[in-house]
Design a protein around this motif. Structure first.
Motif, PDB file in Angstrom:
ATOM      1  N   ARG B  67    -130.219 -99.618 -69.287  1.00  0.00           N
ATOM      2  CA  ARG B  67    -129.747-100.901 -69.809  1.00  0.00           C
ATOM      3  C   ARG B  67    -128.660-100.748 -70.858  1.00  0.00           C
ATOM      4  O   ARG B  67    -128.008-101.728 -71.208  1.00  0.00           O
ATOM      5  N   SER B  68    -128.478 -99.535 -71.374  1.00  0.00           N
ATOM      6  CA  SER B  68    -127.462 -99.395 -72.418  1.00  0.00           C
ATOM      7  C   SER B  68    -126.151 -98.825 -71.858  1.00  0.00           C
ATOM      8  O   SER B  68    -125.199 -98.652 -72.597  1.00  0.00           O
ATOM      9  N   ILE B  69    -126.112 -98.551 -70.555  1.00  0.00           N
ATOM     10  CA  ILE B  69    -124.884 -98.014 -69.949  1.00  0.00           C
ATOM     11  C   ILE B  69    -124.272 -99.061 -69.025  1.00  0.00           C
ATOM     12  O   ILE B  69    -125.010 -99.735 -68.298  1.00  0.00           O
ATOM     13  N   PRO B  70    -122.945 -99.217 -69.045  1.00  0.00           N
ATOM     14  CA  PRO B  70    -122.319-100.149 -68.097  1.00  0.00           C
ATOM     15  C   PRO B  70    -122.572 -99.708 -66.662  1.00  0.00           C
ATOM     16  O   PRO B  70    -122.582 -98.495 -66.386  1.00  0.00           O
ATOM     17  N   VAL B  72    -120.699 -99.718 -64.168  1.00  0.00           N
ATOM     18  CA  VAL B  72    -119.606 -98.923 -63.613  1.00  0.00           C
ATOM     19  C   VAL B  72    -119.786 -97.444 -63.951  1.00  0.00           C
ATOM     20  O   VAL B  72    -119.581 -96.560 -63.108  1.00  0.00           O
ATOM     21  N   MET B  73    -120.209 -97.177 -65.193  1.00  0.00           N
ATOM     22  CA  MET B  73    -120.443 -95.788 -65.577  1.00  0.00           C
ATOM     23  C   MET B  73    -121.606 -95.195 -64.791  1.00  0.00           C
ATOM     24  O   MET B  73    -121.574 -94.032 -64.385  1.00  0.00           O
ATOM     25  N   LEU B  76    -120.393 -94.224 -61.457  1.00  0.00           N
ATOM     26  CA  LEU B  76    -119.636 -92.977 -61.508  1.00  0.00           C
ATOM     27  C   LEU B  76    -120.573 -91.773 -61.656  1.00  0.00           C
ATOM     28  O   LEU B  76    -120.401 -90.752 -60.996  1.00  0.00           O
ATOM     29  N   TRP B  77    -121.574 -91.906 -62.518  1.00  0.00           N
ATOM     30  CA  TRP B  77    -122.537 -90.824 -62.734  1.00  0.00           C
ATOM     31  C   TRP B  77    -123.218 -90.440 -61.423  1.00  0.00           C
ATOM     32  O   TRP B  77    -123.260 -89.275 -61.047  1.00  0.00           O
ATOM     33  N   LEU B  80    -121.153 -88.810 -58.871  1.00  0.00           N
ATOM     34  CA  LEU B  80    -120.889 -87.416 -59.216  1.00  0.00           C
ATOM     35  C   LEU B  80    -122.124 -86.543 -59.012  1.00  0.00           C
ATOM     36  O   LEU B  80    -122.042 -85.449 -58.480  1.00  0.00           O
ATOM     37  N   LEU B  81    -123.272 -87.072 -59.435  1.00  0.00           N
ATOM     38  CA  LEU B  81    -124.464 -86.219 -59.525  1.00  0.00           C
ATOM     39  C   LEU B  81    -125.280 -86.142 -58.241  1.00  0.00           C
ATOM     40  O   LEU B  81    -125.932 -85.133 -57.992  1.00  0.00           O
ATOM     41  N   SER B 166    -119.624-106.140 -56.338  1.00  0.00           N
ATOM     42  CA  SER B 166    -118.164-105.972 -56.285  1.00  0.00           C
ATOM     43  C   SER B 166    -117.720-104.757 -57.100  1.00  0.00           C
ATOM     44  O   SER B 166    -116.628-104.245 -56.901  1.00  0.00           O
ATOM     45  N   LEU B 167    -118.588-104.284 -58.016  1.00  0.00           N
ATOM     46  CA  LEU B 167    -118.191-103.167 -58.880  1.00  0.00           C
ATOM     47  C   LEU B 167    -118.168-101.828 -58.148  1.00  0.00           C
ATOM     48  O   LEU B 167    -117.712-100.830 -58.707  1.00  0.00           O
ATOM     49  N   TYR B 169    -116.232-101.101 -56.263  1.00  0.00           N
ATOM     50  CA  TYR B 169    -114.798-100.841 -56.322  1.00  0.00           C
ATOM     51  C   TYR B 169    -114.516 -99.532 -57.066  1.00  0.00           C
ATOM     52  O   TYR B 169    -113.616 -98.781 -56.689  1.00  0.00           O
ATOM     53  N   ALA B 170    -115.319 -99.276 -58.117  1.00  0.00           N
ATOM     54  CA  ALA B 170    -115.080 -98.108 -58.969  1.00  0.00           C
ATOM     55  C   ALA B 170    -115.171 -96.800 -58.203  1.00  0.00           C
ATOM     56  O   ALA B 170    -114.498 -95.829 -58.546  1.00  0.00           O
TER      57      ALA B 170
END
Lengths: 251, 223
Positions: B67-70, B72-73, B76-77, B80-81, B166-167, B169-170
């Motif tokens: 809950r404390s991370i956007p 989009v991040m 990405l995480w 990657l992981l 829609s995110l 997109y990232a």
């Protein structure tokens, strides 16, 4: 997996490691870059927060006005419009569509457009909370204002809003934290904020874990800082005798 | 002023090849993430309310981190992981699905937790007084009522989830927005394409929020 924090001391152009980690003489390191990116994140988030609070307060108040059905409808339409379109799409609307339709908007810097998008997107949520806050006040407060002979404007200014605004601080705190997180979507139109930084530098340095981790931690710190500031405001503005939000003990 | 807009350019036949694939993915992602999010969110909430420290702390840590991370991040995480963890790339679409289930589970777990806590204490005690086990109590008394109370909030969260799809997109997954964007680029009308996407998202979410309101009234009458 071995950590490679040295990567932050590398110059972004040459890739050479710099002593002291901060680049000098025009060349910047990844550490310089992430600090700037954090600045952009905070700038976008705080400006959007101002836009959201101001417009949300106005729209939310309008939606509770007695005897002005058209203003109420306008407020409701505003909320539905900005709440039902995804933020990313709204950013694209501001960035591509509006300058396309109104050529006068072409000169506006993209960061301003993003701030408007994020701010108005959030204003719908703020408006919803302000409305709920005002409507949660005991009916007697409005009547008391009227009985004293105050005009509608005065009733709002002196009676309803001072109470309602304090009640809605806790939900506004979560909105303020959300705005920091939502500012991450600005990467899509190349605002050089933290997410943009993480994506770019992750690719350039082949050390994405370190870059993502640093950006993630900075997001968390930013949101937490806003949380603390709002906590202080909440404490300072607490109405004596009125316990907490939701627990309406006013007699 | 409005002369530069040319919507007549768009016809369903021209759009469909670009948009349908993305449209289906957006809907599919929403449904799978909602179902998966509710299942894992319920498990997280039960862990957190279990009173066992060993279950409580990891669950709370997971929920608070997510809950404390956007989003989009988080996308990405995971993008990657996950290949690291599994040992092979799985593509943007699959990784978006996993991310959304994992991310939404944190939000749904908070909804479920609030829902469970809204059930009066007396009902729990009544269950125990009848000799029910913890599991029976949850399954027969608490969760059925809690889920009914939570239904409107679940639906609201699903609308937000649909918007959030829609995110992807990232990480370059092909969703509804990407479909419109590709159509706009290929047909040389990007502005109109974004506008159409916005209109479509708007009406879909508006319709869904009307459903939420109807459900809310239903649930209120029952209670």
């Amino acid at each position: 997996m071995a950590w490679n924090w040295q990567v932050f001391c590398r110059e972004t152009t040459s890739g050479e490691t710099v002593v002291g980690c901060f680049g000098r003489g025009g060349d910047e390191t990844y550490l310089n870059w992430i600090v700037t990116a954090w600045g952009w994140t905070l700038f976008v988030a705080l400006c959007a927060l101002v836009v959201a609070l101001v417009s949300g307060l106005i729209i939310g108040t309008i939606r509770t006005l007695p005897n002005s059905p058209w203003l109420v409808r306008l407020g409701n339409a505003w909320v539905e419009l900005f709440r039902n379109i995804p933020l990313l799409v709204q950013i694209f609307l501001w960035y591509f569509v509006i300058p396309g339709i109104f050529p006068a908007m072409k000169g506006v810097p993209s960061v301003v457009l993003v701030i408007m998008a994020l701010g108005l997107f959030t204003s719908a949520r703020v408006a919803e909370q302000v409305r709920a806050g005002i409507q949660s006040l005991p009916r007697g407060q409005r009547y008391a204002g009227m009985a004293l002979g105050l005009t509608t404007g005065q009733t709002y200014r002196f009676v309803l809003l001072p109470m309602a605004l304090r009640i809605v601080i806790p939900p506004l705190t979560s909105e303020s934290m959300n705005i920091v997180k939502n500012s991450s979507v600005a990467f899509a139109v190349s605002i050089a904020e933290l997410t943009f930084f993480a994506r770019q530098s992750g690719e350039e340095t082949s050390a994405p874990v370190e870059m993502y981790l640093a950006a993630t931690v900075l997001y968390a710190i930013s949101a937490f800082a806003i949380n603390r500031v709002m906590g202080v405001i909440e404490k300072r503005t607490r109405v004596p005798g009125f316990v907490a939000a939701g627990g309406m003990g006013g007699h | 002023m409005l002369g530069s807009l040319d919507l007549s350019f768009f016809s369903w036949d021209l759009l469909a090849p670009f948009v349908i694939k993305g449209f289906i993915f957006s809907i599919w992602l929403t449904v799978v993430a909602t179902v998966g999010g509710i299942v894992f969110g319920t498990i997280l909430a039960l862990m957190r309310l279990s009173g066992v420290k060993l279950l409580e702390i990891p669950s709370a840590a997971y929920v608070n981190t997510m809950r404390s991370i956007p989003l989009v991040m988080v996308l990405l995480w995971f993008f990657l992981l996950i290949p690291f963890a599994i040992g092979r790339p799985i593509g943007a679409e699959m990784s978006a699905v996993i991310t959304f289930i994992a991310f939404e589970a944190a939000y749904f777990s908070e909804i479920v937790r609030a829902g469970i806590q809204s059930i009066p204490r007396g009902q729990v005690n009544a269950g125990y007084a009848l000799g029910m086990t913890y599991g029976q109590n949850m399954k027969l008394i608490i969760l059925p009522q809690a889920f009914r109370n939570m239904l409107p909030v679940f639906l609201t969260q699903t609308i937000i989830l649909f918007q959030d799809t829609s995110l992807v997109y990232a990480i370059g997954a092909y969703d509804m927005l990407k479909g419109f964007e590709t159509a706009g680029k290929n047909l040389g009308r990007p502005i109109e394409a974004y506008l159409l996407a916005a209109v479509l998202y708007f009406f879909m979410c508006l319709a869904l929020s009307k459903v939420v309101r109807a459900v809310q009234n239903r649930v209120q009458i029952i209670r």
